[in-house]
Design a protein around this motif. Structure first.
Motif, PDB file in Angstrom:
ATOM      1  N   PRO A  25       0.890  -1.232  -0.005  1.00  0.00           N
ATOM      2  CA  PRO A  25      -0.005   0.164   0.119  1.00  0.00           C
ATOM      3  C   PRO A  25       0.936   1.021   0.171  1.00  0.00           C
ATOM      4  CG  PRO A  25      -0.800  -1.533   1.751  1.00  0.00           C
ATOM      5  CD  PRO A  25       0.548  -2.076   1.242  1.00  0.00           C
ATOM      6  N   LEU A  26       0.296   2.205  -0.642  1.00  0.00           N
ATOM      7  CA  LEU A  26       1.096   3.383  -0.780  1.00  0.00           C
ATOM      8  C   LEU A  26       0.514   4.520   0.111  1.00  0.00           C
ATOM      9  CD1 LEU A  26       3.313   5.613  -2.228  1.00  0.00           C
ATOM     10  CD2 LEU A  26       1.193   5.825  -3.916  1.00  0.00           C
ATOM     11  N   ARG A  27       1.497   5.292   0.737  1.00  0.00           N
ATOM     12  CA  ARG A  27       0.892   6.568   1.412  1.00  0.00           C
ATOM     13  C   ARG A  27       1.288   7.699   0.746  1.00  0.00           C
ATOM     14  NH1 ARG A  27       1.600   7.989   6.866  1.00  0.00           N
ATOM     15  NH2 ARG A  27       0.071   9.767   6.781  1.00  0.00           N
ATOM     16  N   LEU A  28       0.362   8.199   0.233  1.00  0.00           N
ATOM     17  CA  LEU A  28       0.623   9.637  -0.737  1.00  0.00           C
ATOM     18  C   LEU A  28      -0.260  10.747  -0.002  1.00  0.00           C
ATOM     19  CD1 LEU A  28       1.547  10.641  -3.452  1.00  0.00           C
ATOM     20  CD2 LEU A  28      -0.916  10.145  -4.285  1.00  0.00           C
ATOM     21  N   ALA A  64       9.169   9.937   6.418  1.00  0.00           N
ATOM     22  CA  ALA A  64       9.530   9.336   7.546  1.00  0.00           C
ATOM     23  C   ALA A  64       8.995   7.948   7.378  1.00  0.00           C
ATOM     24  CB  ALA A  64       9.668  10.099   8.811  1.00  0.00           C
ATOM     25  N   GLU A  65       7.678   7.956   7.081  1.00  0.00           N
ATOM     26  CA  GLU A  65       6.811   6.716   7.219  1.00  0.00           C
ATOM     27  C   GLU A  65       6.830   5.976   5.793  1.00  0.00           C
ATOM     28  OE1 GLU A  65       2.849   8.290   8.398  1.00  0.00           O
ATOM     29  OE2 GLU A  65       3.918   9.110  10.173  1.00  0.00           O
ATOM     30  N   GLY A  66       7.961   6.377   4.966  1.00  0.00           N
ATOM     31  CA  GLY A  66       7.939   5.649   3.729  1.00  0.00           C
ATOM     32  C   GLY A  66       6.934   6.124   2.859  1.00  0.00           C
ATOM     33  N   GLY A  67       6.218   7.259   2.890  1.00  0.00           N
ATOM     34  CA  GLY A  67       5.122   7.742   1.924  1.00  0.00           C
ATOM     35  C   GLY A  67       5.845   8.550   1.038  1.00  0.00           C
ATOM     36  N   GLN A  68       4.973   9.325   0.154  1.00  0.00           N
ATOM     37  CA  GLN A  68       5.347  10.380  -0.932  1.00  0.00           C
ATOM     38  C   GLN A  68       4.394  11.560  -0.687  1.00  0.00           C
ATOM     39  OE1 GLN A  68       6.985   8.290  -4.014  1.00  0.00           O
ATOM     40  NE2 GLN A  68       6.546   9.959  -5.452  1.00  0.00           N
ATOM     41  N   VAL A  69       5.112  12.665  -0.815  1.00  0.00           N
ATOM     42  CA  VAL A  69       4.285  13.997  -1.038  1.00  0.00           C
ATOM     43  C   VAL A  69       4.204  14.424  -2.498  1.00  0.00           C
ATOM     44  CG1 VAL A  69       4.363  16.606  -0.253  1.00  0.00           C
ATOM     45  CG2 VAL A  69       4.760  14.617   1.650  1.00  0.00           C
ATOM     46  N   LEU A  70       3.176  14.902  -2.798  1.00  0.00           N
ATOM     47  CA  LEU A  70       2.900  15.543  -4.071  1.00  0.00           C
ATOM     48  C   LEU A  70       2.474  16.883  -3.656  1.00  0.00           C
ATOM     49  CD1 LEU A  70       3.024  14.664  -7.072  1.00  0.00           C
ATOM     50  CD2 LEU A  70       0.647  14.364  -6.982  1.00  0.00           C
TER      51      LEU A  70
END
Ligand SMILES: [Zn+2]
Length: 506
Positions: A25-28, A64-70
């Motif tokens: 699962p992706l954290r975006l 820090a939680e392995g997610g990504q920001v857009l």
């Protein structure tokens, strides 16, 4: 809505109940800002340094939680700020580069200085700018803008497109070479291309009123998320399938949509599911980012130096309060119209009171600076000249006084013209005694008229000007503010007061 939510819940339960995972699962986290042209905070909120601060905080937290920001921008940054009047928006692109946007859509204000300036700004931008529905010289696309973009986030592909309001030609100076295709129609095509290229999630950046956004979502099921702008609304809308986020303006609010994206076994094979949570952050209490704050303060000093330049002393009192410039002849209105007529050599000039924005009283003897003039004329409007029949000129004046009882911005300030009006009479038959250069108006004669580009395009109800034959169009015309500055300098100050150009009979 309930049915959609129910489906989503079932899918989620199904995912939890041990179906094989197709990908992690992706954290975006989408951080969205739109309609921002202001350097600094106002009343504690907004501005470049606060936007940067939230973006940095969110990147630190999510990554820090392995997610990504857009980090996305919903259009309108190049204009109409004061500094943009001098550098045509270059400082905004420099700030946007420093903040580190991941994608932006073109807003109508991006065209305020014409397509050539926009091309230059797009060369300077280090982030992709989307213009999916824009064409240039008859071909799809605008130089330096992208039709669509596929970005990778974890094991997922995110498709981006950008849609700009089709009202841009009437709102801005996009000129005859730039076209704007219908939003939903374009979106259907681009979404299909993106899906074909493997987009798991499709995000449309839009710059349009929310009614258009709703229409686009209803017509294009393939758009998952719409990030908007243009109408300055702070808005979240979610029906379980599609979501809209708009973040107001100026970074006063920053919208965040935090998503968990997952691919699970569905009834017909692998299926993408995503769960959003929304936050709308009021930036009043946000600490400004120090790096951006330093850049902002350097630009502010540059602006102060440019603006502090003195242009002349006013010999008459000037009153630019809103009610004053929208109800009667006004000395500042006369000054603007005189400057336009002198600079262009036209027979007469007309400008609308709504374009005068300083809301200030200047006593006689006050020294005016460039800053005063630009505060009064902040929109970067230009002086267009046209050949216009006397009958259309008369119709324009009728329009100008047609809503005087409402304090409408169309109230006309004139040079080379005098007339009387009676606000008690029905709109459309209020004007009398019209003279051009002290001679009664000849309805059949053609006059050369200077007007600002906004009313020249029919803005504020001035459709009569659309009948004129353009002599100097907006793209080749000069800024009204520059003409006023030059006129005051050359005349050795402001001399003309209220002198009976517009007489009220009521
Ligand atoms: Zn806009």
């Amino acid at each position: 809505m309930r049915a959609a939510l129910h489906t989503l819940l079932l899918l989620t339960l199904f995912a939890v109940c041990g179906s094989p995972a197709y990908a992690e699962p992706l954290r975006l986290s989408i951080v969205h800002v739109n309609d921002w042209d202001r350097l600094d905070a106002r009343d504690g909120a907004g501005g470049a340094a606060k936007i940067a601060s939230i973006a940095r905080y969110e990147r630190d937290r999510v990554e820090a939680e392995g997610g990504q920001v857009l980090l996305t921008f919903g259009g309108d940054m190049l204009s109409p700020s004061l500094l943009s009047g001098f550098d045509k928006g270059a400082h905004m692109v420099a700030l946007a580069n420093a903040i580190g946007f991941d994608a932006a859509v073109l807003g109508n204000h991006e065209f305020d200085f014409g397509p050539d300036v926009l091309k230059q700004r797009l060369k300077e931008a280090k982030y992709p700018v989307l213009g999916s529905n824009i064409s240039y010289k008859g071909k799809p696309g605008f130089p330096g803008a992208e039709r669509s973009r596929l970005v990778t986030a974890g094991e997922y592909k995110i498709g981006l497109l950008g849609l700009t309001t089709t009202d841009t030609p009437s709102l801005s100076s996009s000129g005859p070479d730039v076209g704007f295709a219908p939003l939903a129609e374009t979106a259907k095509e681009v979404v299909a291309e993106l899906r074909k290229d493997g987009a798991d999630l499709v995000i449309a950046l839009t710059h349009a009123v929310y009614q258009k956004d709703l229409e686009t979502l209803r017509q294009v099921a393939g758009i998952d998320i719409l990030l908007g702008g243009h109408d300055h609304l702070v808005l979240v809308l979610y029906d379980g399938k599609q979501a809209i986020l708009k973040s107001g303006s100026q970074g006063n609010f920053v919208g965040i949509m935090d998503l968990t994206v997952d691919r699970v076994e569905g009834r017909n094979g692998p299926q993408l599911v995503w769960q959003p949570s929304f936050s709308l952050i009021n930036t009043t209490d946000v600490e400004p980012d120090p790096v951006l704050a330093a850049k902002v303060s350097a630009f502010s000093s540059k602006l102060d130096r440019e603006l502090a330049i003195e242009v002349g002393v006013t010999e008459v009192a000037l009153d630019t309060r809103r009610a004053s410039v929208r109800s009667a002849e006004n000395a500042f209105g006369n000054l603007i119209a005189d400057a336009m007529r002198t600079a262009t050599g036209a027979d007469a000039a007309i400008t609308n009171g709504g374009g005068i924005r300083g809301d200030t009283n200047y006593p006689a003897g006050r020294t005016l600076t460039r800053k005063d003039v630009l505060t009064e004329l902040p929109f970067g409007n230009r002086t267009v000249t046209m050949r216009l029949k006397g009958s259309d000129l008369r119709a324009a004046l009728e329009n100008g006084v047609s809503q005087v009882e409402k304090g409408a911005g169309r109230f006309p300030h004139v040079s080379g013209i005098s007339f009387a009006f009676d606000g008690r009479k029905p709109a459309g038959s209020r004007v009398s005694e019209v003279k051009v250069a002290d001679t009664p108006l000849d309805l059949g004669k053609v006059y050369v008229i200077a007007v600002n580009d906004f009313i020249a395009r029919g803005g504020d109800g001035y459709t009569a000007f659309e009948k004129g034959e353009i002599v100097v169009d907006a793209s080749s015309a000069r800024l009204m503010a520059s003409q006023v500055i030059d006129y005051v300098q050359k005349s050795g100050g402001v001399k003309a007061g209220v002198e009976g150009r517009v007489r009220r009979l009521d």
